[in-house]
Design an enzyme around this catalytic site. Structure first.
Site, PDB file in Angstrom:
ATOM      1  N   ASN A   9       0.866  -1.181   0.000  1.00  0.00           N
ATOM      2  CA  ASN A   9       0.000   0.000   0.000  1.00  0.00           C
ATOM      3  C   ASN A   9       0.903   1.232   0.000  1.00  0.00           C
ATOM      4  OD1 ASN A   9      -1.830   2.022   0.479  1.00  0.00           O
ATOM      5  ND2 ASN A   9      -2.385   1.351   2.537  1.00  0.00           N
ATOM      6  N   LYS A  11       0.036   4.272  -0.321  1.00  0.00           N
ATOM      7  CA  LYS A  11      -0.655   5.428   0.283  1.00  0.00           C
ATOM      8  C   LYS A  11      -0.439   6.689  -0.575  1.00  0.00           C
ATOM      9  CE  LYS A  11      -0.026   3.182   4.706  1.00  0.00           C
ATOM     10  NZ  LYS A  11       0.015   3.291   6.147  1.00  0.00           N
ATOM     11  N   HIS A  97      -9.395   0.692   4.824  1.00  0.00           N
ATOM     12  CA  HIS A  97      -8.113   0.898   5.509  1.00  0.00           C
ATOM     13  C   HIS A  97      -8.330   1.785   6.739  1.00  0.00           C
ATOM     14  CE1 HIS A  97      -4.031   2.194   6.355  1.00  0.00           C
ATOM     15  NE2 HIS A  97      -3.648   1.081   5.738  1.00  0.00           N
ATOM     16  N   GLU A  99      -6.804   4.217   7.852  1.00  0.00           N
ATOM     17  CA  GLU A  99      -6.678   5.668   7.609  1.00  0.00           C
ATOM     18  C   GLU A  99      -7.950   6.218   6.959  1.00  0.00           C
ATOM     19  OE1 GLU A  99      -2.969   5.280   5.522  1.00  0.00           O
ATOM     20  OE2 GLU A  99      -2.047   4.642   7.397  1.00  0.00           O
ATOM     21  N   GLU A 169      -5.398  -5.649  10.257  1.00  0.00           N
ATOM     22  CA  GLU A 169      -4.351  -4.653  10.505  1.00  0.00           C
ATOM     23  C   GLU A 169      -4.604  -3.973  11.852  1.00  0.00           C
ATOM     24  OE1 GLU A 169      -2.419  -3.223   6.662  1.00  0.00           O
ATOM     25  OE2 GLU A 169      -4.273  -2.114   6.837  1.00  0.00           O
ATOM     26  N   GLY A 175       2.425   1.589  10.859  1.00  0.00           N
ATOM     27  CA  GLY A 175       3.341   2.717  10.756  1.00  0.00           C
ATOM     28  C   GLY A 175       4.007   3.091  12.067  1.00  0.00           C
ATOM     29  N   SER A 215       3.471  -2.776  10.282  1.00  0.00           N
ATOM     30  CA  SER A 215       4.931  -2.776  10.475  1.00  0.00           C
ATOM     31  C   SER A 215       5.578  -4.109  10.104  1.00  0.00           C
ATOM     32  CB  SER A 215       5.282  -2.370  11.907  1.00  0.00           C
ATOM     33  OG  SER A 215       4.829  -1.052  12.157  1.00  0.00           O
TER      34      SER A 215
HETATM   35  C1  PEP Z   1      -0.745  -0.249   6.153  1.00  0.00           C
HETATM   36  O1  PEP Z   1      -0.900   0.961   6.180  1.00  0.00           O
HETATM   37  O2  PEP Z   1      -1.578  -0.981   5.595  1.00  0.00           O
HETATM   38  C2  PEP Z   1       0.439  -0.796   6.786  1.00  0.00           C
HETATM   39  C3  PEP Z   1       0.452  -2.070   7.084  1.00  0.00           C
HETATM   40  O3  PEP Z   1       1.457   0.091   7.042  1.00  0.00           O
HETATM   41  P1  PEP Z   1       2.894  -0.248   7.686  1.00  0.00           P
HETATM   42  O4  PEP Z   1       3.401  -1.512   7.042  1.00  0.00           O
HETATM   43  O5  PEP Z   1       3.741   0.936   7.364  1.00  0.00           O
HETATM   44  O6  PEP Z   1       2.679  -0.422   9.149  1.00  0.00           O
END
Ligand code: PEP
Length: 252
Positions: A9, A11, A97, A99, A169, A175, A215
């Site tokens: 992703n 973003k 997601h 966000e 997630e 993040g 992460s």
């Molecule tokens: C995400 O935003 O879907 C995600 C998993 O981000 P990150 O790997 O940076 O934690």
């Protein structure tokens, strides 16, 4: 047999030149890598979808959108419909997601409409969900995840589930550099598969891919992916560097 999937992703990162370069580097990193039963997906921002589709043509790299609107067309300034995505060759869309939920107020009622619009247009959906830290601390994370899945997906018929990918997630891991342990991921993924089995039966549950996101990076991917109910990952930060994303893919 369900697919293994590693999805990146991107973003709101990378302009058109950078997106093209990243896609080309990824294709090159993966050349000669055996990807048996493993799908690789990247999700650039809307304006770079066409460029990345062209840069990855003929390779194993698939391209998904990060969002879409729930209506088919009309006076929704600034929005993009499922059929518009389909018309440029997109087959998969990420929905829900954290966000989108946090900054754009998306909830299960809206996401159910988006999922319906995607299904009507024959777009595959990567449906994201996960608890915030407080919910995990309060031990309500299983209830939260159950509500997020049932509220947006359990109205679907059985056939639609061949176009659904689930992405757990935990928001506290996105993040932040903090990852759910492999055991925490497995515990939740097994719970999720059980929910799908209760609603749709063992065959649907066995066939749905459940990705972990939060992460995930080269140093922890192998351990997380080794768990039986973890079918891959949705990767944010580590998908922005081709070598890191390729390392995560190889970990599977
Ligand atoms: C995400 O935003 O879907 C995600 C998993 O981000 P990150 O790997 O940076 O934690």
């Amino acid at each position: 047999m369900r697919s293994k999937i590693v999805a990146g992703n991107w973003k709101m990162n990378k302009n058109v030149t950078e997106s093209k370069a990243l896609a080309e580097e990824l294709v090159s990193e993966l050349s000669g890598v055996s990807l048996e039963n493993t799908r690789v997906i990247v999700s650039p921002t809307f304006v770079n979808l066409t460029t990345v589709l062209a840069a990855s043509e003929g390779s194993a790299v698939e391209v998904a959108a990060q969002n879409m609107h729930q209506e088919a067309k009309g006076a929704y300034t600034g929005e993009i419909s499922a059929s518009m995505l389909k018309s440029i060759g997109i087959k998969t869309v990420i929905l829900g997601h954290s966000e989108r939920r946090e900054y754009f107020g998306e909830d299960e009622a809206l996401l159910a409409k988006k999922v319906n619009a995607a299904m009507q247009t024959e777009l595959e959906v990567i449906y994201c969900f996960g608890e915030v830290l407080e919910e995990r601390k309060n031990n309500t994370h299983f209830d939260v995840v159950k509500a997020q899945i049932s509220g947006a997906l359990f109205h679907l018929n059985t056939a639609a589930w061949s176009n659904i990918i689930l992405a757990y997630e935990p928001v506290w891991a996105i993040g932040t550099g903090e990852t759910a342990s492999a055991d925490q991921a497995q515990e939740m993924h097994a719970f999720i598969r059980g929910l799908v089995a209760d609603q749709y039966g063992a065959e649907v549950a066995d066939n749905v891919s459940i990705l972990y996101g939060g992460s995930c990076k080269p140093s922890n991917a192998e351990e997380i992916f080794s768990k039986p109910d973890v079918d891959g990952g949705l990767i944010g930060g580590a998908s922005l560097v081709a070598a890191d994303f390729a390392a995560v893919i190889k970990a599977i």
